[in-house]
Design a protein around this motif. Sequence first.
Motif, short mmCIF file in Angstrom:
data_model
loop_
_atom_site.label_atom_id
_atom_site.label_comp_id
_atom_site.label_asym_id
_atom_site.label_seq_id
_atom_site.Cartn_x
_atom_site.Cartn_y
_atom_site.Cartn_z
N UNK A 17 0.84 -1.21 0.00
CA UNK A 17 0.00 0.00 0.00
C UNK A 17 0.87 1.25 0.00
N UNK A 18 1.85 1.29 0.90
CA UNK A 18 2.73 2.45 0.97
C UNK A 18 3.57 2.60 -0.30
N UNK A 19 4.02 1.46 -0.85
CA UNK A 19 4.81 1.52 -2.07
C UNK A 19 4.04 2.12 -3.23
N UNK A 20 2.77 1.82 -3.33
CA UNK A 20 1.94 2.38 -4.40
C UNK A 20 1.57 3.83 -4.13
N UNK A 21 1.56 4.23 -2.87
CA UNK A 21 1.14 5.58 -2.52
C UNK A 21 2.09 6.64 -3.05
N UNK A 22 3.37 6.31 -3.21
CA UNK A 22 4.33 7.30 -3.69
C UNK A 22 3.92 7.85 -5.05
N UNK A 23 3.48 6.97 -5.93
CA UNK A 23 3.09 7.40 -7.27
C UNK A 23 1.66 7.94 -7.31
N UNK A 24 0.76 7.31 -6.55
CA UNK A 24 -0.65 7.74 -6.56
C UNK A 24 -0.80 9.13 -5.98
N UNK A 25 -0.09 9.41 -4.88
CA UNK A 25 -0.18 10.73 -4.27
C UNK A 25 0.33 11.82 -5.19
#
Length: 308
Positions: A17-25
Amino acid sequence: MSKQVQVHAALFLVALIYGSNYSIAKEVMPFYVGPFGLIVIRVVSAALFFGIFSRMVVKEKIVGRADNLRSIACGVTGIAINQLCFFAGLNLTVPINAALLMVISPVAVLLFSAILLRESVSFRKVSGIVLACLGALLLINTSRSESVSGNIFGDLLIILNAVSFGMYLVLVKPLMQKYKAVTIVSRIFAVGAVIVVPFGWHQLLTPDYGSFPTSIWLAIVFMVLAVTILAYLLNTWALRYANPSLVGAYIYLQPVLAILIATGFGKDEFTLQKGLYALLIFSGVYLVSRTRQNVGKEAPISEASEQA
């Protein structure tokens, strides 16, 4: 499914979840919602959710002056400073830099465990700290010469966020031996909401929400439900059965996952130079975290940690 498998599955899901958040945010900031406005949306939404759920279902209260003060400290370090620094930093730097610098959190866990829990620090762990810090400093220095690496101030904010989160993992551990995860998360988000609202109130009111495309709304919903509510709940629950260093160790997966996601969608690039600096960071945090973990059963709190 054994408790050990459940703990590792929960921590891996958090890393994903955190790994994907870098790009999504980065898709949301700063063109649609400013970083602090986005924090208000996340933290206030989570505070309301956990507050209602805790009162109606769990019905448990944190008692005693020491536990209440510790829960406030957890809200300051784990929510307010953590969130404000992370999103402000991510708004300035690039996803790969942010993900790589976040692996400093386990080093912070070691330092604060030694200070607050009076754990011994070996030469091997000190060597790990030196390697991880060297890699971080070299990565930051790269920001001065590569336009793709964003902003050096953004990198420094990410480091402050990583240190704050490491301190939170150490502070919250004793509370997990006494209270349910929802009770603790409810309190820390309530504290965090009080602090972050003044910072992000203006940015919250500025956007034209009616003009947001569906993809941006989905990104915001993901950050509220997955990155905020689910990730914090799983991390806090895992601390009941695992030491802070193991929870911190799963942060090592975040750069790998973030890089795969960011490069897969063409949002960033991974250079050989960054790879070498990342190797230094990983080598350092690996040395720091080479300790035995008792996973699957509640770890007793030492006398020292009870007094911290």
